[in-house]
Scaffold this active site. Structure first.
Site, short mmCIF file in Angstrom:
data_model
loop_
_atom_site.label_atom_id
_atom_site.label_comp_id
_atom_site.label_asym_id
_atom_site.label_seq_id
_atom_site.Cartn_x
_atom_site.Cartn_y
_atom_site.Cartn_z
N HIS A 134 0.81 -1.22 0.00
CA HIS A 134 0.00 0.00 0.00
C HIS A 134 0.84 1.27 0.00
CE1 HIS A 134 -4.06 -1.84 0.81
NE2 HIS A 134 -3.26 -2.86 1.10
N ASP A 187 3.82 9.55 -1.23
CA ASP A 187 2.64 8.82 -0.77
C ASP A 187 2.33 7.69 -1.74
OD1 ASP A 187 0.64 8.39 1.10
OD2 ASP A 187 -0.03 10.47 1.05
#
Length: 767
Positions: free
Chosen positions: A180, A394
């Site tokens: 993730h 991110d």
């Protein structure tokens, strides 16, 4: 899964139903949080989050789904239970695990390294040990509960070793892994101690998924450069250990998303609409509201954002009477020093800006250091004219997609960092390099001045992407690709019948022995070290239990009973330590050496051809021995034993961390030996140039003795090849702890001695 609490007292137990689940999700946390009720009872409430939402839709399409993860509190894990149609299997994490595995290695080593070293990662060998131990615990919990041929989906950077650990136990299942967070360039990843162990752990999966194409390419580059594996496009050829077959691992990109429809539907709620209007009134009805909503993390760019905002106020580009910024900084990892320091810096900056620029009765920066529920966040998104998602790095950043889903009115502007994974999809946002403060300031001013028609055009494009590619699309796409990836072995791995270390019920054990001894022709066989003799550091100083050996001798004298000792020791070594009569068959080197046979045993059944050593095999064994000795010299206390057909690395006496490191080096070397049988055991790794196993030896002995049933006692992973072929009348007894395919467990060598005595007693009654 519903959002309602599930009382623990009424949730059904699943611990008696292992091995039946079509899909098993493995994540650091379970999809539920515990809550204590006023009467002291515990209920489980579904956690918010994209992964839980995604799996909810997937689980509705299958017959049986399970989730393995930590329940959220240190100490003993609750028993497995059902919640809203999903079977949950909690994993134990102690306080030390939380500090070293989670806060340490996961979030102070991997997290900063994977996020471009915005903060320097810390490398501590003790943290790695805890990470390894915790990953083993997750794998041990997940492997037994998947149905034959099922699917196991492992999630995120905390569990990167789990795919290979599961594959070692369950070659019959498909294994997927999704990361993730970003995966760093090979130049950064190369800094990581144990980097190859991480790569090999991930390559236990059939499909490895990432958020961005750049992450996938970074991973492929690391595998190619550091492991030397062949990479063809997005396919990695992974050599097996020793003679194990090569596998292909697929690497693909799957950008995660949100439950777009559910978020968009909230905007129609009259209460949420009124709350959005109230938020503007509470802030003094400014002309523009700018929103930043982040976890308080150094990767999110909050300091850079506040610096840009402060400069815009300083130079008069923004009037604090007309424009206000709300900065939500959700508490995160506050036990970690770098996060505590970040909070201090952010709050100091907010205080300075408000002290210099806030009008009376209104902040220039409305700083909120707490969590907001989904309804409140939707109201904030509806009230915000501009949302700043300016992360320095991110994996995805779902705030960007949540804002877009919250604006069916097609108003509002998204300022998005090009270093967030969402930037690959949300191209109509105002993209910005958050490291460039001047560029960030210009992007903010552009967004505040953007005409309504330009906002509408951009938001229409953004909403098309977000609404069409929701989290359910992401999950189903991953699982469809996983189904098409790899090819699980047709032969299922041995079913794990026993886990942990609890001995079998004595009544059950005795009843099984009584039934076994009533069979006409028996084979009774046993391992040596760890069963008939306690494990000792000096292998030559081993002291077998003479009472146990006596019981075996006497059993071999009974009619219809064949007895054998099957050991990893060389035959001559085994003979010298046991001094057994010819009525007891000795099998050494995991089946490569067979001693004298009793006259009544059918010697022609035993395959003697496997025992011949060709000149090529002799040469290969010599080369293996040389390499293992080189590994041993680098790790003091490690020893190399030579056998007629094998070389063995012993790590029991290795100094410090030498045993772990020597084993890792040996297994890495094993991938270069496609014709060699490599068997890891308890503090040993054996390299055999003749392909044998204890299981094959027991099968041959059973046929040679015409046994109607056999019983075997073993303590090591090498004994699992015997337990894997248990027939309906056969008996497998595991000595000691660990997962096993045996049906029965006893604690130690003393219990093994007592068991052999009981066998003798029961069989004598039959004579």
């Amino acid at each position: 899964m519903s959002r309602e609490g599930v009382p623990l007292s009424t949730s059904s137990s699943v611990q008696d139903r292992p091995g039946e689940h079509e899909l098993v999700v493995v994540a650091n946390r379970l999809p539920v949080d515990s809550r204590t009720l006023p009467d002291g009872a515990t209920e489980w409430v579904t956690s918010p989050g994209g992964l839980v939402t995604a799996m909810e839709s997937v689980m509705r399409t299958i017959d049986s789904g399970a989730w393995v993860g930590w329940a959220g509190a240190p100490g003993e894990a609750p028993e497995p239970f059902d919640a809203d149609g999903m079977s949950l299997y909690p994993v134990r994490l102690d306080q030390e695990d939380i500090e070293r595995y989670y806060e340490g290695y996961s979030n102070a080593t991997l997290w900063p390294l994977y996020h471009d070293v915005i903060v320097a990662p810390e490398f501590h060998r003790g943290w790695w040990d805890s990470y390894l131990t915790a990953n083993r615990r997750f794998a041990a919990a997940a492997a037994p509960v998947a149905a034959p041929g099922g699917t196991i989906w492992v999630h995120d950077y905390q569990l990167q070793l789990v795919p290979r650990m599961i594959r070692d136990r369950r070659s019959d299942v498909r294994i997927g892994f999704f990361n993730h967070i970003p995966f760093p360039p090979v130049e950064l990843f190369s800094q990581l101690p144990k980097r190859n162990s991480i790569l090999r752990g991930l390559l236990g999966a059939d499909l490895v998924g990432f958020q961005r194409e750049s992450d996938s390419l970074n991973f492929l580059a690391a595998v190619r450069k550091l492991l030397g594996h062949h990479v063809d496009g997005m396919t990695i050829s992974v050599p097996g250990i020793g003679a194990a077959p090569m596998r292909e691992v697929q690497v693909q990109t799957f950008p995660i998303s949100i439950d777009s429809s559910a978020v968009s539907a909230l905007t129609e709620d009259p209460e949420i609409r009124e709350r959005a209007a109230q938020l503007r009134r509470d802030l003094g009805d400014p002309e523009k509201i700018v929103l930043g909503a982040d976890r308080l993390d150094y990767t999110k760019g909050i300091r850079h954002r506040l610096k840009a905002w402060g400069e815009l106020l300083d130079d008069g580009s923004i009037d604090p009477h007309d424009t206000v910024i709300i900065q939500i900084a959700t508490p995160s990892r506050e036990r970690v020093e770098s996060y505590r320091q970040l909070r201090d810096e952010v709050e100091l900056t907010v205080g300075r800006i408000n002290g210099e620029h806030a009008p009376l009765g209104r902040p220039a920066v409305s700083y909120q250091h707490h969590s907001f529920d989904r309804r409140e966040m939707t109201a904030l998104f509806m009230a915000a004219d501009v949302v700043l998602v300016t992360a320095l790095r991110d994996g995805m950043n779902l705030v960007a997609k949540e804002y877009v889903a919250s604006r069916p009115d097609l108003h509002g502007v998204l300022v998005l960092s090009e270093f967030a994974g969402a930037a690959d999809e949300l191209r109509a946002a105002v993209l910005v390099n958050p490291h460039d403060i001047d560029e960030l300031k210009a992007a903010i001013l552009r967004s505040l001045a953007m005409p309504p028609e330009e906002q509408e055009e951009a938001m229409r494009s953004l909403r098309h992407q977000v609404m069409e590619h929701d989290v359910q699309f992401w999950a189903h796409q991953f699982l469809e690709n996983l189904t098409a990836s790899g090819s699980p072995e047709q032969e299922a791995a041995p079913v794990i019948r026993l886990t942990g270390d609890a001995p079998s019920d004595p009544v059950e054990l005795d009843a099984t022995l009584r039934d076994f001894t009533a069979v006409p022709r028996l084979l009774i066989a046993s391992d040596f070290d760890g069963v008939l003799a306690p494990i000792v550091s000096d292998r030559d100083a081993v002291q077998p239990d003479h009472a146990a050996l006596t019981a075996l001798r006497r059993l071999s004298d009974l009619p219809g009973v064949a007895v054998a000792l099957v050991s990893g020791r060389a035959l001559a070594d085994l003979d010298s330590h046991t001094e057994m009569p010819s009525s007891v068959v000795l099998v050494g080197s995991h089946g490569a050496e067979v001693g004298a046979l009793p006259p009544w045993m059918q010697a022609e059944v035993l395959d003697k051809s496997a025992l011949s050593m060709t000149p090529e095999a002799e040469e290969q064994l010599a080369a293996i021995t040389t390499t293992l000795r080189r590994i041993a010299r680098a790790h003091p206390g490690t020893e190399v034993e030579t056998k007629p057909t094998a070389a063995v690395l012993h790590t029991r006496n290795a100094k410090g961390r030498g045993g772990i490191n020597a084993t890792e080096s040996a297994l890495e070397y094993a991938t270069t030996l496609p014709e060699v049988t490599v068997t890891p055991g308890k503090e040993v790794v054996e390299f055999a140039v003749v392909h044998t196993s204890k299981g094959a030896a027991i099968d041959a002995l059973s046929r040679a003795s015409a046994a109607d049933a056999w019983l075997y006692l073993g303590d090591d992973i090498t004994d699992e090849s015997v337990f894997a072929q248990l027939g309906s009348d056969d008996v497998g007894v595991k000595v000691g702890s660990g997962d096993t395919a045996a049906q029965l467990r006893i604690p130690d060598t003393e219990a093994a001695r007592d068991l052999l005595r009981r066998l003798l007693e029961l069989r004598a009654e039959q004579s």
